[in-house]
Scaffold this motif. Structure first.
Motif, PDB file in Angstrom:
ATOM      1  N   ARG B  54      22.131  38.506  32.777  1.00 28.29           N
ATOM      2  CA  ARG B  54      23.447  39.016  32.414  1.00 28.29           C
ATOM      3  C   ARG B  54      23.669  38.845  30.920  1.00 28.29           C
ATOM      4  O   ARG B  54      24.661  38.247  30.493  1.00 28.29           O
ATOM      5  CB  ARG B  54      24.517  38.229  33.167  1.00 28.29           C
ATOM      6  CG  ARG B  54      24.815  38.823  34.526  1.00 28.29           C
ATOM      7  CD  ARG B  54      25.853  38.016  35.219  1.00 28.29           C
ATOM      8  NE  ARG B  54      26.291  38.688  36.437  1.00 28.29           N
ATOM      9  CZ  ARG B  54      27.032  38.112  37.356  1.00 28.29           C
ATOM     10  NH1 ARG B  54      27.424  36.855  37.204  1.00 28.29           N
ATOM     11  NH2 ARG B  54      27.406  38.777  38.427  1.00 28.29           N
ATOM     12  N   SER B  55      22.677  39.295  30.156  1.00 30.97           N
ATOM     13  CA  SER B  55      22.910  39.250  28.720  1.00 30.97           C
ATOM     14  C   SER B  55      22.111  40.349  28.068  1.00 30.97           C
ATOM     15  O   SER B  55      21.313  41.016  28.707  1.00 30.97           O
ATOM     16  CB  SER B  55      22.512  37.876  28.162  1.00 30.97           C
ATOM     17  OG  SER B  55      21.125  37.723  28.267  1.00 30.97           O
ATOM     18  N   TYR B 119      26.708  43.187  32.561  1.00 30.23           N
ATOM     19  CA  TYR B 119      27.357  41.914  32.885  1.00 30.23           C
ATOM     20  C   TYR B 119      27.827  41.798  34.330  1.00 30.23           C
ATOM     21  O   TYR B 119      28.157  40.722  34.795  1.00 30.23           O
ATOM     22  CB  TYR B 119      28.530  41.674  31.928  1.00 30.23           C
ATOM     23  CG  TYR B 119      28.068  41.421  30.516  1.00 30.23           C
ATOM     24  CD1 TYR B 119      27.637  40.152  30.134  1.00 30.23           C
ATOM     25  CD2 TYR B 119      28.041  42.445  29.577  1.00 30.23           C
ATOM     26  CE1 TYR B 119      27.188  39.916  28.848  1.00 30.23           C
ATOM     27  CE2 TYR B 119      27.591  42.218  28.287  1.00 30.23           C
ATOM     28  CZ  TYR B 119      27.167  40.949  27.919  1.00 30.23           C
ATOM     29  OH  TYR B 119      26.724  40.710  26.653  1.00 30.23           O
ATOM     30  N   ARG B 120      27.860  42.933  35.027  1.00 30.81           N
ATOM     31  CA  ARG B 120      28.314  42.983  36.417  1.00 30.81           C
ATOM     32  C   ARG B 120      29.647  42.249  36.605  1.00 30.81           C
ATOM     33  O   ARG B 120      29.804  41.406  37.483  1.00 30.81           O
ATOM     34  CB  ARG B 120      27.234  42.408  37.337  1.00 30.81           C
ATOM     35  CG  ARG B 120      25.874  43.092  37.145  1.00 30.81           C
ATOM     36  CD  ARG B 120      24.938  42.872  38.300  1.00 30.81           C
ATOM     37  NE  ARG B 120      24.548  41.478  38.511  1.00 30.81           N
ATOM     38  CZ  ARG B 120      23.583  40.856  37.817  1.00 30.81           C
ATOM     39  NH1 ARG B 120      22.923  41.502  36.870  1.00 30.81           N
ATOM     40  NH2 ARG B 120      23.279  39.607  38.075  1.00 30.81           N
ATOM     41  N   PHE B 121      30.605  42.596  35.718  1.00 29.70           N
ATOM     42  CA  PHE B 121      31.934  41.986  35.809  1.00 29.70           C
ATOM     43  C   PHE B 121      32.562  42.226  37.174  1.00 29.70           C
ATOM     44  O   PHE B 121      33.216  41.352  37.733  1.00 29.70           O
ATOM     45  CB  PHE B 121      32.865  42.565  34.733  1.00 29.70           C
ATOM     46  CG  PHE B 121      32.511  42.133  33.343  1.00 29.70           C
ATOM     47  CD1 PHE B 121      32.515  40.777  33.011  1.00 29.70           C
ATOM     48  CD2 PHE B 121      32.184  43.054  32.372  1.00 29.70           C
ATOM     49  CE1 PHE B 121      32.198  40.371  31.722  1.00 29.70           C
ATOM     50  CE2 PHE B 121      31.861  42.658  31.093  1.00 29.70           C
ATOM     51  CZ  PHE B 121      31.860  41.319  30.759  1.00 29.70           C
ATOM     52  N   SER B 122      32.331  43.450  37.692  1.00 23.44           N
ATOM     53  CA  SER B 122      33.008  43.782  38.943  1.00 23.44           C
ATOM     54  C   SER B 122      32.591  42.834  40.069  1.00 23.44           C
ATOM     55  O   SER B 122      33.365  42.570  40.983  1.00 23.44           O
ATOM     56  CB  SER B 122      32.742  45.237  39.328  1.00 23.44           C
ATOM     57  OG  SER B 122      31.369  45.530  39.180  1.00 23.44           O
ATOM     58  N   GLU B 123      31.322  42.294  39.986  1.00 22.75           N
ATOM     59  CA  GLU B 123      30.911  41.305  40.992  1.00 22.75           C
ATOM     60  C   GLU B 123      31.440  39.924  40.647  1.00 22.75           C
ATOM     61  O   GLU B 123      31.589  39.077  41.519  1.00 22.75           O
ATOM     62  CB  GLU B 123      29.379  41.206  41.053  1.00 22.75           C
ATOM     63  CG  GLU B 123      28.700  42.445  41.592  1.00 22.75           C
ATOM     64  CD  GLU B 123      27.193  42.418  41.339  1.00 22.75           C
ATOM     65  OE1 GLU B 123      26.622  41.310  41.188  1.00 22.75           O
ATOM     66  OE2 GLU B 123      26.597  43.510  41.289  1.00 22.75           O
ATOM     67  N   ALA B 124      31.669  39.681  39.350  1.00 25.28           N
ATOM     68  CA  ALA B 124      32.025  38.336  38.917  1.00 25.28           C
ATOM     69  C   ALA B 124      33.531  38.062  38.989  1.00 25.28           C
ATOM     70  O   ALA B 124      33.971  36.928  38.860  1.00 25.28           O
ATOM     71  CB  ALA B 124      31.531  38.107  37.491  1.00 25.28           C
ATOM     72  N   GLY B 129      41.743  39.408  41.472  1.00 23.57           N
ATOM     73  CA  GLY B 129      41.711  40.052  40.160  1.00 23.57           C
ATOM     74  C   GLY B 129      41.108  41.443  40.240  1.00 23.57           C
ATOM     75  O   GLY B 129      40.657  41.890  41.293  1.00 23.57           O
ATOM     76  N   ARG B 130      41.146  42.155  39.108  1.00 25.19           N
ATOM     77  CA  ARG B 130      40.498  43.465  39.026  1.00 25.19           C
ATOM     78  C   ARG B 130      40.080  43.689  37.580  1.00 25.19           C
ATOM     79  O   ARG B 130      40.449  42.903  36.690  1.00 25.19           O
ATOM     80  CB  ARG B 130      41.447  44.564  39.483  1.00 25.19           C
ATOM     81  CG  ARG B 130      42.727  44.652  38.644  1.00 25.19           C
ATOM     82  CD  ARG B 130      43.584  45.834  39.059  1.00 25.19           C
ATOM     83  NE  ARG B 130      44.880  45.785  38.407  1.00 25.19           N
ATOM     84  CZ  ARG B 130      45.103  46.192  37.148  1.00 25.19           C
ATOM     85  NH1 ARG B 130      44.129  46.677  36.411  1.00 25.19           N
ATOM     86  NH2 ARG B 130      46.313  46.108  36.626  1.00 25.19           N
ATOM     87  N   LEU B 131      39.296  44.758  37.343  1.00 23.92           N
ATOM     88  CA  LEU B 131      38.884  45.067  35.979  1.00 23.92           C
ATOM     89  C   LEU B 131      40.060  45.657  35.213  1.00 23.92           C
ATOM     90  O   LEU B 131      40.896  46.359  35.788  1.00 23.92           O
ATOM     91  CB  LEU B 131      37.735  46.076  35.992  1.00 23.92           C
ATOM     92  CG  LEU B 131      36.394  45.592  36.548  1.00 23.92           C
ATOM     93  CD1 LEU B 131      35.345  46.683  36.406  1.00 23.92           C
ATOM     94  CD2 LEU B 131      35.917  44.329  35.828  1.00 23.92           C
ATOM     95  N   PRO B 132      40.144  45.385  33.901  1.00 20.28           N
ATOM     96  CA  PRO B 132      41.225  45.977  33.104  1.00 20.28           C
ATOM     97  C   PRO B 132      41.070  47.498  33.064  1.00 20.28           C
ATOM     98  O   PRO B 132      39.959  48.012  33.033  1.00 20.28           O
ATOM     99  CB  PRO B 132      40.986  45.396  31.705  1.00 20.28           C
ATOM    100  CG  PRO B 132      40.057  44.246  31.882  1.00 20.28           C
ATOM    101  CD  PRO B 132      39.279  44.513  33.110  1.00 20.28           C
TER     102      PRO B 132
END
Ligand SMILES: Nc1ncnc2c1ncn2[C@@H]1O[C@H](COP(=O)(O)OP(=O)(O)OP(=O)(O)O)[C@@H](O)[C@H]1O
Ligand SMILES: [Mg+2]
Lengths: 229, 386
Positions: B54-55, B119-124, B129-132
């Motif tokens: 994730r980088s 970064y797979r924010f949606s999994e993290a 919460g949700r993505l901005p």
């Protein structure tokens, strides 16, 4: 008629440091289709002579001819082929392959020859086993048979490739006299029917009497050679 | 050929106990080799995954530190067919104000759609919460950061840029990227918000981040990119340059794993060679008889090569089974407190096939000496000595 086996001035000396001479200038000619006996005291050199004839051993000096071909200088693999095709061995201690059945042992020289195993070969193997009276124990492992049965298996094996020569070293050495008689009659029969040349070492004078020719070895020399034919 | 194979097979099958023992010996050796190899590979893959999973593998930034660069879209378009995952980012240090305190954070403005691939924010994102949404003042916040300052979803805060500009932001979720430093410092937003905070132009970003298929080629690809883009004002950093210690650790580990495997295989070979050498002695009578009957030297040595070959196949197959078994047992019983395996087992079928092949090749190789012995054996020895 030419000789099928011809030895001239064959000597055998064992050892390099301590030399033991076992055979001295042996001249020996064997006629095709003949039935020959070799007798002599223990240690006189009979087996050594037979092994040289059979190309298992090489003479130190002298020449060996089988079927008109010089063998004392031949390469190992050529000798193997020659043995496979023209010589059948019957040893005193029968030497079967214990991992294989009697039937497979009989066929082994054929397999070694590298030819295909067809119905004709199958029938021949069965016939030979019938001939030596082994039909019942064909599929026994070689180790699970009596001494006489093993010996008869070895005889059938020696015959499978239709060799022109059969060399036998005390083939009945460890059998009772009745079985011995049966086996000799069998060998004599084969000699008549298939015209195979036999050279047989034996201790048994009675047996020797039945041969065409008796060759007596003493101290590495031919001491007596008596032919009936 | 065929005869040699038949005899070899019969020799092996008529001595089942011995055959079983050698097979077991090979199988254990090979299974240990597979186990160690797979374990180390699994370890390295998971280590690598936590390091660079994730980088950014290759980061394009302005040559001058902490400055943005212009015309990033031209670069992005030019490289889009070379790298699959590439995302622009506007990143900078800033402060958030909570109650009476001011705390340093790292504001990371992303094009969230493409950044999510890296970064797979949606999994993290944590529960609730949700993505901005792009174009708004919404942000995601590291979970540790939120705990440290008692921030909750829905809170509105003020962010202070180094230049002194105040911007209002709204927290819409927390994330856990499983790296303590990130969880404690990152505030993630869309590009627009970050641009507003730092007051950059429309065509400026601080970096282009990317991930490539073969992370170990990153240095080569970075150099290639540099040549292609050919801009003096940019520098191309690859992850390998920044992780030399890790890489040398990994390569040391690989070497020692390889050493262990090599020695295991050597001991297997020696074992087979010695057992087969004994079996030539056991079978010398048979070989002598066969030679008297006219078997040639080639066939008599093939008998032993085939035995080695067959033992290798048997032992190799059994070894692969044992190896898989060991790996399964290990992944079932060696667990972290949370129930996940200590080392995630990685089953590499090519590696297993290779081990099987090694078993076959090495045991055939081990049968060379016995085969030569068998070749040299003279029938007369056997006939004379019984
Ligand atoms: N490798 C060897 N080294 C030295 N001497 C040997 C060797 N092989 C055989 N001999 C000797 O050669 C002589 C002849 O042996 P050979 O086996 O031919 O005798 P034989 O006539 O077959 O005896 P038997 O009737 O007991 O079988 C014997 O004295 C034996 O000790
Ligand atoms: Mg003798």
């Amino acid at each position: 008629m030419g000789n099928i086996i011809n030895l001239s001035k064959v000597s055998k000396i064992y050892g390099t440091a301590v030399k033991t001479q076992v055979l001295y200038d042996v001249d020996l000619a064997i006629k095709p289709k003949s039935f020959n006996g070799i007798i002599g005291a223990s240690g006189s050199g009979k087996s050594t002579l037979l092994n040289i004839v059979g190309t298992l051993d090489r003479p130190t000096f002298g020449e060996v001819e089988i079927n008109g071909i010089r063998t004392d200088q031949m390469k190992k693999n050529d000798l193997a082929k020659l043995r496979n095709e023209t010589i059948g061995f019957i040893f005193q201690f029968h030497y079967l392959l214990p991992e294989f059945t009697a039937f497979e042992n009989v066929l082994m020289p054929h397999f070694i020859k590298g030819q295909k195993f067809d119905k004709r070969m199958n029938d021949r193997a069965h016939e030979l086993m019938e001939l030596v009276g082994l039909s019942k124990v064909k599929n026994n492992l070689a180790g699970n048979m009596s001494g006489g049965q093993q010996q008869r298996t070895a005889i059938a094996r020696a015959l499978i490739n239709n060799p022109r020569i059969i060399l036998a070293d005390e083939p009945t050495g460890n059998l009772d006299s009745e079985t011995t008689e049966v086996i000799y009659d069998l060998l004599r029969d084969i000699n008549k029917k298939l015209e195979t040349t036999f050279v047989i070492i034996t201790h048994d004078r009675r047996i020797a009497e039945k041969t065409d020719r008796i060759i007596e070895i003493k101290d590495g020399r031919i001491y007596n050679d008596f032919s009936r034919i | 050929m065929k005869l040699a194979f038949r005899i070899a097979l019969r020799f092996l099958s008529s001595n089942k106990g011995q055959t079983f023992l050698i097979t077991l010996g090979i199988a254990i050796g090979i299974s240990v080799q597979i186990f160690i190899g797979s374990l180390i590979e699994g370890l390295q893959i998971s280590l690598l995954d936590t390091t660079i999973g994730r980088s950014s593998h290759i980061t394009i930034a302005a040559s001058e530190k902490n400055e943005p660069f212009n015309d990033y879209e031209a670069v992005l378009n030019q490289l889009s067919n070379q790298v699959e995952k590439m995302t622009p980012t506007l990143t900078g240090g800033a402060f958030i104000k909570t109650d009476d305190k001011t705390n340093q954070i790292l504001l990371r403005g992303f094009d969230l759609a493409s950044a999510d691939q890296i970064y797979r924010f949606s999994e993290a994102v944590l529960e609730g919460g949700r993505l901005p949404a792009p174009g708004t003042n919404e942000v995601l916040m590291g979970v540790t950061l939120s705990e440290d300052y008692n921030i909750e979803i829905g809170d509105t805060l003020e962010i202070l840029s180094p230049a002194g500009q105040l911007t209002e932001i709204k927290v819409v979720g927390f994330f856990d990227l499983e790296v303590a430093a990130i969880n404690a410092s990152w505030v993630v937003s869309g590009l627009d918000l970050s641009r507003t905070v730092f007051d950059f132009d429309e065509n400026q970003v601080t970096a282009l981040e990317s991930q490539i298929e073969e992370p170990f080629d990153s240095d080569l690809i970075a150099t290639q990119m540099q040549t292609d883009v050919n801009r003096e004002d940019l520098r191309f950093d690859d992850w390998k340059a920044q992780n030399e210690a890790l890489l040398s650790g990994l390569s040391g580990q690989s070497t020692s794993s390889l050493m262990i495997q090599v020695f295991v295989v050597i001991s297997v070979v020696l074992g087979i060679a010695s057992v087969l050498a004994i079996s030539v002695l056991q079978k010398s009578r048979q070989i002598g008889i066969l030679k008297a009957m006219g078997i040639n030297d080639r066939t008599s040595s093939l008998v032993f090569l085939f035995q080695g070959f067959l033992l290798g196949i048997l032992g190799g197959l059994l070894g692969i089974l044992f190896g898989l078994g060991l790996l399964v047992v290990f992944s079932k019983f060696a667990l972290n407190p949370d129930g996940t395996p200590v080392v995630p087992i990685f089953i590499n079928y090519r590696f297993m096939m290779l081990s099987g092949l090694i078993a076959v090749v090495s045991s055939t190789f081990a049968s060379i000496i016995p085969a030569l012995k068998s070749r040299k054996l003279s029938p007369i020895e056997v006939i004379k000595n019984g």
